[in-house]
Design an enzyme around this catalytic site. Structure first.
Site: not given
Length: 205
Positions: A17-19, A35, A46, A102-105
């Site tokens: 649920g980061k996004t 991002k 995203d 926002e990161g990835a993973g």
């Protein structure tokens, strides 16, 4: 309201649920959003998702540094696309506004052979908002993520729990880590601008 140090939204894993959290935080504080690396889903990225969920007119959505065509770990996606991710080319956007990144993973996702997502967090000088979700194993994943951030001497703004509540797990995580609880978001039946705006009442900085 946080200070102007960038807020890096990372999670204890992928698909937690980061996004959605990024959209809620961006809308609540009318921040800019960025991002740095998008892997796959370029037509439904995203950045596009968050932009579609943010109602205020102040937020600016900055271009990704890398747009990779395949939905894999960034280092694998980059290899398939015939590029090598160069951390020196990931330059934080200039803005006078608060910036949500926002990161990835998760934190140990590789960007290239010797540079991880957590190295990028450190490079960007950001504070971390850690997104956790309750599932079997999530206490372990959350504590490992927190310990790694502390090992890297990265400032943790706090934790947001996303999804079904589990008071037992959440209380243990907060007590063990000493992290600030920034809020808890429920499972939403639908996601739209109104839901995201109202969800801002559930988190605090």
């Amino acid at each position: 309201m946080p200070d102007k140090k960038p807020l890096f939204i990372t999670g204890i894993g992928t698909g937690i649920g980061k996004t959605i959290v990024s959209a809620v935080v961006t809308e609540k504080i009318k921040a800019d959003y960025w991002k740095p690396i998008q892997s796959g889903d370029l037509h439904d990225s995203d950045t596009l998702k968050v932009k579609s969920l943010v109602a205020n007119s102040q937020s600016i959505f900055h271009q990704e540094s890398y747009r990779l065509t395949q939905p894999y770990s960034p280092h694998k996606s980059a290899a398939i696309d015939g590029v090598v991710i160069d951390p020196e080319k990931i330059i934080i956007p200039e803005t006078d506004n608060q910036l949500v990144i926002e990161g990835a993973g998760g934190l140990m996702v590789p960007l290239n052979d010797d540079f991880l997502m957590i190295d990028l967090v450190k490079q960007l000088g950001a504070k971390v908002v850690l997104v956790s979700q309750n599932y079997l194993g999530s206490i372990n994943h959350t504590l490992l993520s927190v310990n790694l951030l502390k090992q890297y001497h990265i400032n943790i703004a706090g934790i947001i729990f996303n999804g079904k509540a589990d008071a037992n797990s959440e209380d243990y995580i907060l007590k063990y880590t000493g992290l600030k609880l920034l809020g808890s978001l429920p499972e939403f039946d639908k996601i739209d601008k109104e839901v995201i705006a109202n969800a801002g009442d559930l988190i605090t900085f």
